[in-house]
Design an enzyme around this catalytic site. Structure first.
Site, PDB file in Angstrom:
ATOM      1  N   GLY A 160       0.788  -1.226   0.000  1.00  0.00           N
ATOM      2  CA  GLY A 160       0.000   0.000   0.000  1.00  0.00           C
ATOM      3  C   GLY A 160       0.818   1.272   0.000  1.00  0.00           C
ATOM      4  N   ASN A 161       2.035   1.218   0.586  1.00  0.00           N
ATOM      5  CA  ASN A 161       2.841   2.440   0.644  1.00  0.00           C
ATOM      6  C   ASN A 161       3.359   2.847  -0.717  1.00  0.00           C
ATOM      7  OD1 ASN A 161       4.586   0.141   0.618  1.00  0.00           O
ATOM      8  ND2 ASN A 161       6.278   1.425   1.321  1.00  0.00           N
ATOM      9  N   LYS A 189       2.216 -12.301   4.562  1.00  0.00           N
ATOM     10  CA  LYS A 189       3.318 -12.187   3.601  1.00  0.00           C
ATOM     11  C   LYS A 189       4.267 -13.382   3.724  1.00  0.00           C
ATOM     12  CE  LYS A 189       3.122  -7.148   4.035  1.00  0.00           C
ATOM     13  NZ  LYS A 189       2.106  -7.017   2.985  1.00  0.00           N
ATOM     14  N   LYS A 215      -4.067  -9.680  -0.839  1.00  0.00           N
ATOM     15  CA  LYS A 215      -3.352  -9.566  -2.120  1.00  0.00           C
ATOM     16  C   LYS A 215      -2.057 -10.370  -2.120  1.00  0.00           C
ATOM     17  CE  LYS A 215      -0.083  -6.331  -0.923  1.00  0.00           C
ATOM     18  NZ  LYS A 215       1.379  -6.515  -0.991  1.00  0.00           N
ATOM     19  N   LYS A 227     -12.366  -8.484   8.109  1.00  0.00           N
ATOM     20  CA  LYS A 227     -11.591  -7.464   7.396  1.00  0.00           C
ATOM     21  C   LYS A 227     -12.364  -6.147   7.367  1.00  0.00           C
ATOM     22  CE  LYS A 227      -8.168  -6.101   4.713  1.00  0.00           C
ATOM     23  NZ  LYS A 227      -6.781  -6.007   5.204  1.00  0.00           N
TER      24      LYS A 227
END
Length: 302
Positions: A9-10, A265, A205, A121
């Site tokens: 997102g960053n 991740k 994602k 979420k």
């Protein structure tokens, strides 16, 4: 070489920013420059998050509800795939020197996934309790109190099972294009009576990126995030950077990691490494060049 790179997102919206088109484009310009060490890959797929963008889109739906009917969440995911894909195309193509194609991507989930029984979420804007309860009754939403900031909708986050447009991704790659796919984890769908039916859910994602990389038989999965590596004891005085993890080491580390950030991740990287025998890399855009040389980042092997 085939590589799948997941932008965090960053790369799009940084803390303190509103997420204007100009801000996102400027951030992506820097992120695309950071991708140069990977642009030599014969086949390259870019995936990305879309959390803030979906939140903004849902807020627009809510504010304009008296004038235009709100759309379901899965279509907000589709809208933001196109929005972010257009920005990535415009910034990456001049750096890469070859065509970049954004492909709207559906990802199949199982409607029997336990996540549908426990929505977790958070998405969209904050509400006061009275409005949240009204939406809960009127639209069948699940709502929770979120960190003292108000009430918020929560939706399921099921596991991704199949990338519907996989053949199209392969075709574009064979044609020499860099492909932007699985944005925001993909548009969540279920198969019903021979058709794809949109599902109001959000797919992680990184998990979708790992699935795509495995289905493509990719040689490399790179997950770019805000920090340069995975840490044990992150944020404590005992913080330790972890440069290499075997599959067994990564699995043992999982309970120590934050469920909403680094754990998926590492789990996604672990699944890729075990399925393909290739390494996955977790690092930041700024550290990518050093990580490709083995001087930064965390490599997770089989």
């Amino acid at each position: 070489m085939t590589a799948v790179v997941a932008l965090g997102g960053n790369a799009l919206i940084r803390p303190g920013e509103r997420g204007t088109a100009a801000e996102q484009r400027a951030n992506l310009r820097a992120a695309c420059e950071a991708l140069r060490p990977l642009l030599s890959a014969t086949e390259l797929v870019i995936t990305h998050g879309n959390g803030p963008q979906v939140g903004n889109e849902l807020l627009r739906h809510e504010r304009a509800a008296d004038e235009a009917p709100p759309l379901p969440l899965y279509l907000a995911v589709a809208q933001t795939q196109a929005e972010i894909g257009a920005l990535i195309e415009s910034e990456l193509e001049p750096v890469a020197g070859r065509a970049v194609a954004c492909l709207l991507t559906h990802v199949v989930v199982d409607e029997g996934d336990p996540a549908f029984q426990e929505p977790s979420k958070p998405v969209g804007p904050f509400y006061d309790e009275a409005r949240a309860r009204e939406l809960e009754r009127g639209r069948g939403w699940s709502v929770v109190h979120d960190a003292g900031r108000g009430w918020r909708r929560v939706v399921p986050s099921p596991l991704p099972l199949e990338v519907v447009e996989l053949a199209a991704v392969r075709s574009l790659l064979r044609g020499g294009a860099i492909v932007v796919a699985c944005g925001g984890g993909g548009i969540p769908v279920a198969r019903r009576d021979g058709r794809l039916a949109g599902v109001d859910a959000v797919i992680d994602k990184d998990r979708a990126s790992s699935l795509l990389a495995r289905e493509l038989g990719a040689d490399r999965l790179v997950i770019l995030t805000e920090v340069p590596a995975v840490y044990r004891g992150f944020g404590t005085d005992r913080q330790e950077e972890l440069r290499e993890l075997s599959a067994a080491d990564a699995e043992a580390l999982l309970p120590e990691l934050a469920a909403g950030s680094m754990r998926p991740k590492v789990e996604s990287s672990l699944e890729f490494a075990r399925a393909t025998g290739h390494e996955a890399l977790i690092t930041s855009p700024a550290s990518l060049a050093a990580a490709m040389q083995g001087d930064a980042g965390t490599r997770i092997g089989a």
